[in-house]
Write a protein that holds these residues in place. Structure first.
Motif, PDB file in Angstrom:
ATOM      1  N   ILE A 128     -54.057  29.575 -71.896  1.00 35.89           N
ATOM      2  CA  ILE A 128     -54.404  29.913 -70.403  1.00 35.89           C
ATOM      3  C   ILE A 128     -55.865  30.033 -69.913  1.00 35.89           C
ATOM      4  O   ILE A 128     -56.604  30.722 -70.804  1.00 35.89           O
ATOM      5  N   PHE A 129     -56.203  29.399 -69.115  1.00 38.34           N
ATOM      6  CA  PHE A 129     -57.529  29.464 -68.330  1.00 38.34           C
ATOM      7  C   PHE A 129     -57.596  29.935 -66.811  1.00 38.34           C
ATOM      8  O   PHE A 129     -57.067  29.322 -66.192  1.00 38.34           O
ATOM      9  N   ALA A 130     -58.102  31.206 -66.963  1.00 32.51           N
ATOM     10  CA  ALA A 130     -58.124  31.616 -65.531  1.00 32.51           C
ATOM     11  C   ALA A 130     -59.102  31.091 -64.729  1.00 32.51           C
ATOM     12  O   ALA A 130     -58.891  31.140 -63.298  1.00 32.51           O
ATOM     13  N   ASP A 131     -60.184  30.651 -64.979  1.00 36.68           N
ATOM     14  CA  ASP A 131     -61.159  29.921 -64.003  1.00 36.68           C
ATOM     15  C   ASP A 131     -61.661  28.585 -64.551  1.00 36.68           C
ATOM     16  O   ASP A 131     -62.634  28.302 -65.179  1.00 36.68           O
ATOM     17  N   LEU A 160     -50.621  27.799 -62.896  1.00 36.04           N
ATOM     18  CA  LEU A 160     -49.954  29.051 -62.678  1.00 36.04           C
ATOM     19  C   LEU A 160     -50.737  29.875 -61.919  1.00 36.04           C
ATOM     20  O   LEU A 160     -51.906  29.813 -61.651  1.00 36.04           O
ATOM     21  N   PRO A 161     -49.715  31.064 -61.235  1.00 29.91           N
ATOM     22  CA  PRO A 161     -50.690  31.665 -60.565  1.00 29.91           C
ATOM     23  C   PRO A 161     -51.864  32.563 -61.347  1.00 29.91           C
ATOM     24  O   PRO A 161     -51.273  32.812 -62.508  1.00 29.91           O
ATOM     25  N   ARG A 162     -52.798  33.078 -60.960  1.00 23.96           N
ATOM     26  CA  ARG A 162     -53.927  33.731 -61.689  1.00 23.96           C
ATOM     27  C   ARG A 162     -53.233  34.999 -62.154  1.00 23.96           C
ATOM     28  O   ARG A 162     -52.680  35.668 -61.177  1.00 23.96           O
ATOM     29  N   ILE A 163     -53.442  35.528 -63.286  1.00 25.60           N
ATOM     30  CA  ILE A 163     -52.917  36.649 -63.812  1.00 25.60           C
ATOM     31  C   ILE A 163     -53.754  37.940 -63.919  1.00 25.60           C
ATOM     32  O   ILE A 163     -54.959  37.505 -64.217  1.00 25.60           O
ATOM     33  N   GLY A 164     -53.421  39.074 -64.048  1.00 32.69           N
ATOM     34  CA  GLY A 164     -54.253  40.079 -64.186  1.00 32.69           C
ATOM     35  C   GLY A 164     -53.674  41.203 -64.913  1.00 32.69           C
ATOM     36  O   GLY A 164     -52.879  40.920 -65.646  1.00 32.69           O
ATOM     37  N   GLY A 165     -53.921  42.308 -64.240  1.00 35.66           N
ATOM     38  CA  GLY A 165     -53.039  43.501 -64.985  1.00 35.66           C
ATOM     39  C   GLY A 165     -53.721  44.774 -64.526  1.00 35.66           C
ATOM     40  O   GLY A 165     -54.671  44.954 -63.779  1.00 35.66           O
ATOM     41  N   GLY A 166     -53.120  45.866 -65.046  1.00 33.73           N
ATOM     42  CA  GLY A 166     -53.565  47.242 -64.707  1.00 33.73           C
ATOM     43  C   GLY A 166     -54.457  47.693 -65.620  1.00 33.73           C
ATOM     44  O   GLY A 166     -55.008  48.912 -65.539  1.00 33.73           O
ATOM     45  N   ALA A 194     -52.915  26.300 -67.679  1.00 35.27           N
ATOM     46  CA  ALA A 194     -52.477  26.456 -69.200  1.00 35.27           C
ATOM     47  C   ALA A 194     -52.571  25.064 -69.566  1.00 35.27           C
ATOM     48  O   ALA A 194     -51.824  24.148 -69.098  1.00 35.27           O
ATOM     49  N   ALA A 209     -58.815  27.393 -55.594  1.00 34.61           N
ATOM     50  CA  ALA A 209     -58.975  28.721 -55.227  1.00 34.61           C
ATOM     51  C   ALA A 209     -58.059  29.842 -55.991  1.00 34.61           C
ATOM     52  O   ALA A 209     -58.427  30.797 -56.405  1.00 34.61           O
ATOM     53  N   GLY A 210     -56.923  29.333 -56.081  1.00 38.79           N
ATOM     54  CA  GLY A 210     -56.131  30.643 -56.589  1.00 38.79           C
ATOM     55  C   GLY A 210     -55.308  30.385 -57.986  1.00 38.79           C
ATOM     56  O   GLY A 210     -54.501  31.147 -58.132  1.00 38.79           O
TER      57      GLY A 210
END
Lengths: 755, 157, 82
Positions: free
Chosen positions: C58-61, C76-82, C53, C48-49
């Motif tokens: 790093i792979f988000a999904d 790792l926690p899923r990362i994002g940004g502004g 890496a 889910a969350g």
């Protein structure tokens, strides 16, 4: 095609942006520039209490006012269950998003929406808001992050149990989450140190400060389909959130991306949009909602205020032996501060054997914190890069040398675990050392500081379609909103792959019904991820052009190569054919298989981490406490600058935002829990006369995972300035400023303390 | 509420409109005349996104009332280009990448034009202080100031 | 066997505080299945969350990304940004 050492025809050119003329003539349509016949005006009522139970809301009088077409409260929205939502920042919860859009049971901050109306004019809507009677039970509130963490503090969310702690606490608290990252053994590391510096830092929330207030128009037809026109950092995000919050099918909502007047992370979530959709569904008429600036300040953004402690130890020779950070970030009224990202980025520029970061995500009675450019990172870097400077001073080592000695390189383990691939941090330090700014003389009361910053960068879901028109011109349709000129870089990449003139390429942003799903614009992902989709879609077109040419020449597709916008025979073995241009092939498309259209829908992987190092000169007026930035240089590894002028613009804009954060900007709350400076006069962002020219140096260490070597660019430049300014101030007046902003009263107080 | 009839000149052409007494000039331009190039950023005269030129002086349209336009001459961003020919400021903003999101751009262009109409040879400092009433959050002002100086140099010939 | 590193949060919640594990798996899906078998409840949490890496990338999904016999895998926690 790794893009390395190639001669490019278009990549790296400073072309005029395709959307430019509309932007300089006033023709471009932003969120509030759209109107429909019969359109109603929607307005919201906001709580003026920072924390209050909503006992009842009486909307009868407002309903009865002539011209009022609908009044809604939380009772009109479905009470949705908890469900994790990925809006592009730390994961959040759709239930919390719903409660933030419209308060349910409790108002949690000054500015929290409690009701909304739609009326035939703005003045009637305003009058109706005044007729809504809300019966509140005012509750004690908590604004400060450390106060909120204490046992017995007023509970913002009464069912919030701290995550990330074992055993799971039985009682609720304001601490939403504890996170921790470690490498090695910091205790042992500090024992090896000859010098250890530890300091506590505090910062205030600051707003993203986009000049365009949030705006939306929603129009619902009789068959239940709603058209939404709004500016946001992701129209697919708007669609997903509105559908989830209102219990609609995703296909019932078509979201059109308006031009967006800045976002910086502040437009990666919904505020007015679900309310406008609901009001239009209730009234059957188009509804327009636009925030005032005061509403933007009270109800949206900001980023977290923080309390942070950083401790770094090093040997006499400047080898860092251990580093620790404890970060407590305000989340606002709902969990989801970027504290995890603060933990991951704080020490990322350094090759550390022993490192530990602990973060706390803490709810308080303030607006829900929203992403702001490199969310979480500038704060952590402010603390870490300040302590590094102090450590350098204590060890009598040049601050730049201390960074060089400990710099992360390819193969270094990041503090959050994985090893870096090729990165350009060392190259930014070298560029700083080589820059004339670094060794220019300084006058009295002047100081120079440097600081570095990191952002991991991001990829994600991206779609692009490249349609070849019958005359050989090309339309590129993209799924990410263009927030700062990305259409220019997409056009350059498409022209490069197709080998045609940039003037023949027209990029547009598709709406949610016309282009495949794409994530939000944010996290420095668009040039990388959307660009990868464009390169792939344009490559698809090239493959089709080769196939079509093979049909014309009656050869195999392998016998055709694509060079410089033309089909050529692969070798003399294929035969003697005159080159065919894209336009010639396009003109024959109907006879050779129909329209030529390339597409790519991908989940872009392999984003390359970005590093930057800034040099800042300040002069401090000891009489008034005013700090003036005299000279500023931003150095950054961009991987490859597709459009260098817009890369420079990102560096300059990020630096300016960081300087504002360092020197002036802050949310000021009274003891009553109300925001006292919700306007640009009292929330002072830098203006042209506050700043010098901002020099830029673009370093290019290509990202091997992108066809042209692109790294993300937008986030990194806001990370170093807070510490760069603080380090320059220390260098000028010998006072370490550990609390932001470094506004004149704070500087004066610090000077008096020192004396 | 009774509406007032106002006769004015906008971008060199005669214009008439009806407006309520409390409506700002910005509301009138945007909502009554469909001239949406002037933007609203604050409604308090702090951001300059709604800058127009009134009788030769730069003004925030959000701080003027619609009725104040009576008998006056108003210049907005929509009147800055001559046909298909962009004003040198507009062209140089594009060539020198002096905009990112573009929301503040009309206000900057109008304010900068008012400066160059009055002072063809401004220094960098003069440009910075003249434009201090216009907020931009994207660019850090560097490329804006440079584009204005380039336009001034070009217009001086 | 892939070297797997969990966040402290996951390790405390599911793995008795053990952050470093050796798990036989050829791709992320297999890895998550193996971890779910070993620590019931961890699988859905990872799916889910979390981002992954693998050897620094790093792979988000993540789903079918291959894992080599000597790969280092970080959740790792899923990362994002502004």
């Amino acid at each position: 095609m790794d893009g390395q050492g190639q001669d490019f025809k278009w990549i790296g050119k400073r072309t005029v942006r395709p959307d430019g003329v509309d932007k300089v003539t006033g023709r471009a349509n932003f969120g509030a520039d759209f109107s429909l016949p019969g359109m109603l005006v929607g307005k919201v009522l906001r709580s003026t209490h920072p924390h209050a139970r909503i006992l009842s809301i009486d909307t009868e009088k407002a309903h009865a006012l002539p011209g009022v077409k609908a009044v809604i409260t939380a009772a009109d929205l479905p009470d949705i269950p908890s469900e994790e939502a990925h809006f592009g920042e730390d994961p959040t919860d759709f239930r919390h998003v719903s409660h933030n859009v419209m308060a349910r049971d409790k108002a949690l901050y000054d500015g929290h929406v409690v009701a909304a109306v739609a009326a035939t004019s703005e003045s009637i809507a305003d009058e109706a808001l005044g007729l809504i009677e809300v019966n509140y039970e005012v509750l004690p509130h908590v604004l400060d992050v450390e106060e909120a963490m204490k046992p017995g503090a007023p509970l913002v969310l009464e069912d919030l149990i701290t995550g990330g702690v074992t055993p799971t606490p039985k009682d609720p608290s304001n601490i939403a989450k504890r996170v921790q990252f470690d490498l090695g053994d910091t205790e042992a590391g500090f024992k090896k140190a000859n010098m250890v510096v530890e300091r506590r830092f505090t910062t205030k929330p600051v707003h993203q400060g986009y000049i365009e207030p949030h705006a939306v128009v929603a129009s619902t037809s009789e068959d239940g389909h709603t058209l939404v026109w709004c500016s946001s950092q992701g129209h697919f995000m708007i669609r997903a959130a509105c559908a989830k919050l209102l219990g609609l099918d995703v296909s019932q909502l078509r979201v059109m991306p308006a031009e967006i007047g800045g976002g910086f992370g502040g437009k990666i979530t919904v505020y007015l949009e679900p309310l406008a959709v609901l009001l239009s569904r209730k009234t059957g008429r188009p509804v327009k909602m636009v925030m005032t600036r005061e509403e933007v300040f009270r109800g949206t953004g900001p980023t977290s205020g923080t309390v942070m402690t950083v401790k770094i130890g090093a040997t006499k020779k400047g080898q860092i032996t251990a580093a620790e950070a404890t970060l407590a970030y305000q989340a606002g009224a709902f969990p989801g501060s970027p504290v995890g990202l603060g933990c991951m980025t704080a020490f990322a520029p350094y090759d550390l054997e022993n490192v530990k970061t602990v973060g706390f995500d803490v709810v308080v009675n303030r607006p829900k914190a929203t992403a702001y450019r490199a969310p979480g990172a500038p704060l952590a870097a402010f603390a870490a890069e300040s302590v590094l400077d102090e450590l350098a001073k204590a060890l009598d080592i040049e601050p730049l040398e201390l960074r060089e000695k400990n710099a992360a390189k390819e193969g270094t383990k990041a503090p959050y675990g994985p090893r870096f691939g090729p990165i350009g941090y060392v190259e930014t330090l070298q560029a700083v050392r080589d820059h004339p700014h670094y060794s220019a003389p300084l006058g009295p009361n002047q100081g120079r500081g440097i600081a570095s910053g990191f952002w991991m960068n991001f990829g994600g879901q991206s779609s692009a379609v490249v349609n070849v028109n019958e005359d050989g011109t090309v339309v590129v349709t993209l799924g990410h909103p263009d927030i700062g000129g990305s259409r220019a870089s997409m056009a350059l990449m498409a022209a490069e792959v197709l080998g045609i003139d940039i003037a023949k390429v027209r990029p547009i942003i598709g709406d949610t019904h016309t282009i495949g799903f794409s994530d939000i614009t944010g996290g420095s992902k668009v040039t990388f991820a959307s660009g990868m989709a464009v390169v792939e879609a344009a490559g698809d077109v090239v493959a089709q052009l080769r196939e079509r040419t093979a049909m014309i020449w009656e050869v195999e597709a392998e016998g055709v190569v694509w060079e410089d916008g033309h089909a050529l025979p692969a070798s003399t073995n294929v035969g003697e054919f005159e080159p065919l241009s894209l336009a010639q092939i396009a003109a024959m498309a109907a006879k050779i298989g129909g329209p030529i259209s390339g597409r790519a829908s991908i989940n872009a992987k392999g984003a390359g981490p970005g590093f930057g190092t800034h040099i800042c000169d300040v002069e401090v007026d000891r009489e008034t406490g005013r700090v003036v930035v005299l000279r500023y240089t931003a150095v950054q590894d961009a991987g490859r600058a597709i459009h260098p002028a817009y890369v420079e613009g990102q560096l300059q804009g990020g630096a300016a935002q960081g300087i504002g954060w360092a020197l002036n900007e802050e949310y000021v709350y009274g003891d009553d829990g109300r925001l006292q400076n919700p306007g640009f006069l009292d929330y002072r962002m830098p203006v042209a006369s506050d700043l010098p020219m901002i020099d830029t140096v673009i370093v290019e260490v290509p990202n091997p995972n992108h066809p042209f070597g692109v790294r993300g660019v937008g986030e990194v430049p806001i990370v170093p300035p807070l510490a760069a300014v603080a380090n320059a101030v220390e260098n000028a007046i010998g006072v370490r400023m550990a609390d932001l902003p470094m506004s004149p009263p704070h500087i004066l107080a610090a000077l008096e303390d020192k004396a | 509420m009774t509406k007032h009839h106002v006769s004015t000149t906008i971008n060199g052409e005669p214009a008439e409109f009806l407006c309520e007494p409390q409506q700002t000039l910005l509301d009138v331009l945007r909502d009554e005349l469909n001239l949406t190039g002037s933007k609203e950023g604050c409604s308090s005269g702090d951001c300059g996104a709604c800058s127009v030129i009134m009788d030769g002086r730069v003004a925030c349209a959000c701080l003027a009332l619609g009725v104040e336009a009576e008998g006056r001459s108003i210049e907005t961003i929509e009147g800055m280009a001559e046909g298909e020919t962009l004003h040198p400021l507009q062209r140089l903003f594009l060539e020198e990448a002096a905009l990112q999101c573009g929301y503040c751009t009309p206000g900057f262009l109008v304010a900068a034009k008012a400066l160059l109409d009055r002072k063809p040879d401004p220094t960098e400092t003069e440009v910075r202080f003249w434009l201090a009433g216009n907020l931009c959050r994207c660019t850090g002002y560097d490329k804006i100031v440079r584009a204005v100086l380039s336009a001034a140099a070009e217009m001086r010939g | 066997m892939a070297q797997v590193v969990l966040t402290n949060e996951l390790a405390n919640q599911f793995a008795g505080g053990e952050t470093k594990l050796e798990v036989p798996a050829e791709n992320v899906r297999q890895l998550i299945r193996a971890l779910e078998e070993r620590y019931p409840g961890m699988g859905p949490e990872l799916e889910a969350g979390m981002a992954v890496a693998i050897d620094g990338e790093i792979f988000a999904d993540p789903f079918l990304e291959p894992i080599g016999p000597d790969s280092e895998v970080y959740f790792l926690p899923r990362i994002g940004g502004g």
